[in-house]
Enzyme design. Structure first.
Site, PDB file in Angstrom:
ATOM      1  N   ASP A  89       0.867  -1.179   0.000  1.00 23.26           N
ATOM      2  CA  ASP A  89       0.000   0.000   0.000  1.00 23.26           C
ATOM      3  C   ASP A  89       0.904   1.230   0.000  1.00 23.26           C
ATOM      4  O   ASP A  89       1.531   1.550   1.011  1.00 23.26           O
ATOM      5  CB  ASP A  89      -0.890   0.020   1.246  1.00 23.26           C
ATOM      6  CG  ASP A  89      -1.907  -1.122   1.293  1.00 23.26           C
ATOM      7  OD1 ASP A  89      -1.696  -2.146   0.592  1.00 23.26           O
ATOM      8  OD2 ASP A  89      -2.885  -1.001   2.038  1.00 23.26           O
ATOM      9  N   LYS A 152      -6.985   3.434  -2.625  1.00 28.01           N
ATOM     10  CA  LYS A 152      -7.287   3.349  -1.196  1.00 28.01           C
ATOM     11  C   LYS A 152      -7.486   4.751  -0.639  1.00 28.01           C
ATOM     12  O   LYS A 152      -6.750   5.673  -0.992  1.00 28.01           O
ATOM     13  CB  LYS A 152      -6.129   2.627  -0.501  1.00 28.01           C
ATOM     14  CG  LYS A 152      -6.196   2.582   1.022  1.00 28.01           C
ATOM     15  CD  LYS A 152      -5.001   1.807   1.568  1.00 28.01           C
ATOM     16  CE  LYS A 152      -4.884   1.930   3.084  1.00 28.01           C
ATOM     17  NZ  LYS A 152      -3.714   1.212   3.613  1.00 28.01           N
ATOM     18  N   LYS A 182     -10.188   0.292  -1.623  1.00 22.21           N
ATOM     19  CA  LYS A 182      -9.993  -0.012  -0.194  1.00 22.21           C
ATOM     20  C   LYS A 182     -10.367   1.205   0.638  1.00 22.21           C
ATOM     21  O   LYS A 182      -9.846   2.306   0.413  1.00 22.21           O
ATOM     22  CB  LYS A 182      -8.553  -0.425   0.080  1.00 22.21           C
ATOM     23  CG  LYS A 182      -8.285  -0.724   1.566  1.00 22.21           C
ATOM     24  CD  LYS A 182      -6.872  -1.242   1.781  1.00 22.21           C
ATOM     25  CE  LYS A 182      -6.549  -1.375   3.264  1.00 22.21           C
ATOM     26  NZ  LYS A 182      -5.175  -1.885   3.487  1.00 22.21           N
TER      27      LYS A 182
END
Length: 222
Positions: A89, A152, A182
């Protein structure tokens, strides 16, 4: 009454521990809890890798500010993959996004993608609470063009805030079914988690996973 079965909700969760004061014992506890709860993965700081677990392993790079040179983010991602990370991430340089420099955003994502090629899953943290709707759309488009697998919402550490249903829905409309979305940051109860899924989230970043799955409320974590 929960609208999502517990095992189905657990399968969407990256069970997360990114507090800077975390110890290896804390991470070991996280791993065992993730296995017990049946979460999709754990997400831990890169300094904690490698870890031994039966679930997927995610980590972060350029975290939490994103104000790292792209080459540093790429090196961090490559190192994480070499130590067993299944997913990375990465935090974008949010200042570039706010300045409208979306080509530069795309280029830094592409550099990390090259350093952590598929099948590693690359999620791009856009810090949606700090961006306008137009900037959110442009950053999501840049992430897709650069080969990311997910966009995300948040690091969970930015003072502007974490995930919102509005941002998740906008991100989902932008990427369609081509990328995952996300939601992370401030999701600490069952209602909030289910609302994010309803808005279009296909993964959830939670530190209060047990409380969420049991219908309670978590504390002040991620």
């Amino acid at each position: 009454m929960n609208s999502i079965e517990n095992n189905d909700l657990a399968a969407l969760i990256d069970h997360t521990l990114l507090k800077p004061e975390s110890t290896r014992a804390d991470v070991e506890s996280l791993l065992r809890e993730a296995e017990e709860l049946g979460t999709y993965s754990v997400c831990v700081s890169p300094s904690m890798l490698p870890v031994d677990t039966t679930v997927k392993v995610a980590t972060v790079c350029g975290f939490p500010s994103g104000q790292h040179a792209p080459s540093v983010k790429a090196a961090e991602a490559a190192d994480a993959v070499s130590k067993g990370a299944d997913e990375v991430d990465m935090v974008i340089n949010v200042g570039l996004a706010r300045a409208g420099e979306f080509d530069a955003v795309r280029e830094e994502i592409a550099e990390v993608r090259e350093a952590a090629p598929k099948p590693t899953v690359l999620k791009v943290i856009i810090e949606s609470a700090a961006l306008s709707d137009e900037q959110i759309v442009a950053v999501c488009e840049a992430a897709e063009q650069a080969g990311a697998d997910f966009v995300k919402t948040s690091t969970g550490f930015h003072p502007a805030g974490g995930a919102s249903e509005h941002a998740v829905a906008l991100m989902r409309r932008t990427v369609g079914d081509r990328l995952g979305v996300k939601a992370s940051g401030g999701i600490r109860d069952r209602a909030a988690a289910e609302a994010m899924v309803a808005a279009g989230a296909s993964r959830l970043g939670l530190s209060s996973s047990r409380a969420v799955l049991e219908g309670g409320a978590g504390g002040s974590g991620y």
